[in-house]
Design a protein around this motif. Structure first.
Motif, PDB file in Angstrom:
ATOM      1  N   ALA A  53      33.941   8.715   1.553  1.00  0.00           N
ATOM      2  CA  ALA A  53      32.510   8.384   1.631  1.00  0.00           C
ATOM      3  C   ALA A  53      31.659   9.649   1.544  1.00  0.00           C
ATOM      4  O   ALA A  53      30.594   9.656   0.908  1.00  0.00           O
ATOM      5  CB  ALA A  53      32.216   7.633   2.919  1.00  0.00           C
ATOM      6  N   THR A  54      32.128  10.728   2.140  1.00  0.00           N
ATOM      7  CA  THR A  54      31.414  12.002   2.063  1.00  0.00           C
ATOM      8  C   THR A  54      31.366  12.506   0.625  1.00  0.00           C
ATOM      9  O   THR A  54      30.330  12.999   0.168  1.00  0.00           O
ATOM     10  CB  THR A  54      32.087  13.055   2.973  1.00  0.00           C
ATOM     11  OG1 THR A  54      32.116  12.553   4.303  1.00  0.00           O
ATOM     12  CG2 THR A  54      31.351  14.371   2.941  1.00  0.00           C
ATOM     13  N   LEU A  55      32.466  12.362  -0.091  1.00  0.00           N
ATOM     14  CA  LEU A  55      32.471  12.771  -1.492  1.00  0.00           C
ATOM     15  C   LEU A  55      31.488  11.959  -2.325  1.00  0.00           C
ATOM     16  O   LEU A  55      30.806  12.503  -3.195  1.00  0.00           O
ATOM     17  CB  LEU A  55      33.874  12.654  -2.083  1.00  0.00           C
ATOM     18  CG  LEU A  55      34.820  13.804  -1.817  1.00  0.00           C
ATOM     19  CD1 LEU A  55      36.185  13.516  -2.431  1.00  0.00           C
ATOM     20  CD2 LEU A  55      34.276  15.101  -2.349  1.00  0.00           C
ATOM     21  N   VAL A  56      31.410  10.668  -2.068  1.00  0.00           N
ATOM     22  CA  VAL A  56      30.448   9.826  -2.788  1.00  0.00           C
ATOM     23  C   VAL A  56      29.025  10.296  -2.496  1.00  0.00           C
ATOM     24  O   VAL A  56      28.194  10.416  -3.402  1.00  0.00           O
ATOM     25  CB  VAL A  56      30.628   8.337  -2.428  1.00  0.00           C
ATOM     26  CG1 VAL A  56      29.480   7.501  -2.955  1.00  0.00           C
ATOM     27  CG2 VAL A  56      31.953   7.826  -2.955  1.00  0.00           C
ATOM     28  N   LEU A  57      28.750  10.578  -1.225  1.00  0.00           N
ATOM     29  CA  LEU A  57      27.420  11.048  -0.843  1.00  0.00           C
ATOM     30  C   LEU A  57      27.091  12.377  -1.518  1.00  0.00           C
ATOM     31  O   LEU A  57      25.999  12.553  -2.073  1.00  0.00           O
ATOM     32  CB  LEU A  57      27.338  11.178   0.678  1.00  0.00           C
ATOM     33  CG  LEU A  57      26.019  11.669   1.231  1.00  0.00           C
ATOM     34  CD1 LEU A  57      24.947  10.600   1.037  1.00  0.00           C
ATOM     35  CD2 LEU A  57      26.160  12.016   2.695  1.00  0.00           C
ATOM     36  N   LEU A  58      28.029  13.308  -1.490  1.00  0.00           N
ATOM     37  CA  LEU A  58      27.795  14.604  -2.114  1.00  0.00           C
ATOM     38  C   LEU A  58      27.665  14.486  -3.637  1.00  0.00           C
ATOM     39  O   LEU A  58      26.845  15.181  -4.249  1.00  0.00           O
ATOM     40  CB  LEU A  58      28.924  15.571  -1.767  1.00  0.00           C
ATOM     41  CG  LEU A  58      28.967  16.054  -0.325  1.00  0.00           C
ATOM     42  CD1 LEU A  58      30.219  16.883  -0.079  1.00  0.00           C
ATOM     43  CD2 LEU A  58      27.721  16.842   0.018  1.00  0.00           C
ATOM     44  N   ALA A  59      28.459  13.622  -4.239  1.00  0.00           N
ATOM     45  CA  ALA A  59      28.358  13.421  -5.689  1.00  0.00           C
ATOM     46  C   ALA A  59      26.996  12.860  -6.061  1.00  0.00           C
ATOM     47  O   ALA A  59      26.386  13.284  -7.052  1.00  0.00           O
ATOM     48  CB  ALA A  59      29.472  12.494  -6.172  1.00  0.00           C
ATOM     49  N   SER A  60      26.516  11.936  -5.258  1.00  0.00           N
ATOM     50  CA  SER A  60      25.188  11.359  -5.523  1.00  0.00           C
ATOM     51  C   SER A  60      24.096  12.399  -5.349  1.00  0.00           C
ATOM     52  O   SER A  60      23.162  12.480  -6.161  1.00  0.00           O
ATOM     53  CB  SER A  60      24.940  10.177  -4.588  1.00  0.00           C
ATOM     54  OG  SER A  60      25.913   9.193  -4.788  1.00  0.00           O
ATOM     55  N   LEU A  61      24.215  13.210  -4.305  1.00  0.00           N
ATOM     56  CA  LEU A  61      23.239  14.275  -4.081  1.00  0.00           C
ATOM     57  C   LEU A  61      23.244  15.266  -5.242  1.00  0.00           C
ATOM     58  O   LEU A  61      22.197  15.649  -5.756  1.00  0.00           O
ATOM     59  CB  LEU A  61      23.542  14.992  -2.761  1.00  0.00           C
ATOM     60  CG  LEU A  61      22.676  16.192  -2.433  1.00  0.00           C
ATOM     61  CD1 LEU A  61      21.240  15.752  -2.208  1.00  0.00           C
ATOM     62  CD2 LEU A  61      23.215  16.920  -1.222  1.00  0.00           C
ATOM     63  N   ARG A  62      24.438  15.652  -5.669  1.00  0.00           N
ATOM     64  CA  ARG A  62      24.561  16.579  -6.791  1.00  0.00           C
ATOM     65  C   ARG A  62      23.949  15.987  -8.049  1.00  0.00           C
ATOM     66  O   ARG A  62      23.219  16.659  -8.786  1.00  0.00           O
ATOM     67  CB  ARG A  62      26.031  16.917  -7.041  1.00  0.00           C
ATOM     68  CG  ARG A  62      26.241  17.882  -8.177  1.00  0.00           C
ATOM     69  CD  ARG A  62      27.717  17.974  -8.561  1.00  0.00           C
ATOM     70  NE  ARG A  62      27.903  18.888  -9.664  1.00  0.00           N
ATOM     71  CZ  ARG A  62      27.679  18.583 -10.937  1.00  0.00           C
ATOM     72  NH1 ARG A  62      27.256  17.388 -11.284  1.00  0.00           N
ATOM     73  NH2 ARG A  62      27.865  19.484 -11.879  1.00  0.00           N
ATOM     74  N   PHE A  63      24.229  14.718  -8.312  1.00  0.00           N
ATOM     75  CA  PHE A  63      23.692  14.045  -9.493  1.00  0.00           C
ATOM     76  C   PHE A  63      22.166  14.072  -9.487  1.00  0.00           C
ATOM     77  O   PHE A  63      21.532  14.394 -10.504  1.00  0.00           O
ATOM     78  CB  PHE A  63      24.196  12.599  -9.537  1.00  0.00           C
ATOM     79  CG  PHE A  63      23.580  11.779 -10.623  1.00  0.00           C
ATOM     80  CD1 PHE A  63      23.971  11.938 -11.939  1.00  0.00           C
ATOM     81  CD2 PHE A  63      22.598  10.846 -10.329  1.00  0.00           C
ATOM     82  CE1 PHE A  63      23.397  11.177 -12.947  1.00  0.00           C
ATOM     83  CE2 PHE A  63      22.033  10.088 -11.330  1.00  0.00           C
ATOM     84  CZ  PHE A  63      22.423  10.257 -12.639  1.00  0.00           C
TER      85      PHE A  63
END
Length: 109
Positions: A53-63
């Motif tokens: 879930a943290t990776l999804v959050l960080l990926a979305s933030l990066r995007f």
């Protein structure tokens, strides 16, 4: 025609690759749960889901950050670098979780 389409498409492909990675990590929980039952299985499975879930959050933030920078026609490497450090830390936690789980599994069985 979308301005800077190639950059936006590349950003989206990278985001989707991170999402697929996060899904694979969460799916690894199934394997952990099927191993001989110990209290460590539950904690390791929970850790895998939380890190996913943290990776999804960080990926979305990066995007979103990169999309905004593409639209503004400036790529700020400083903010990009901070996000990459967060990705690296999350992946390091993931590896540590798997290592500790496997070490305890070997010692108990």
């Amino acid at each position: 025609m979308i301005e800077k389409f190639q950059d936006h498409a590349t950003n989206e492909r990278t985001n989707l690759a991170w999402i697929r990675t996060a899904i694979a990590i969460a799916g690894f929980r199934i394997l952990v749960e099927r191993l001989p039952s110990t209290p460590n299985n539950t904690w390791a499975g929970l850790a895998l889901v939380l890190l996913s879930a943290t990776l999804v959050l960080l990926a979305s933030l990066r995007f979103l950050v990169i999309r905004q920078q593409i639209d503004a026609q400036r790529l700020d490497r400083l903010s990009f670098g901070r996000i990459e450090v967060l990705f690296s830390a999350t992946l390091a936690l993931l590896l540590l979780t798997v290592f500790v789980f496997l070490l305890r599994l070997v010692r108990s069985g």
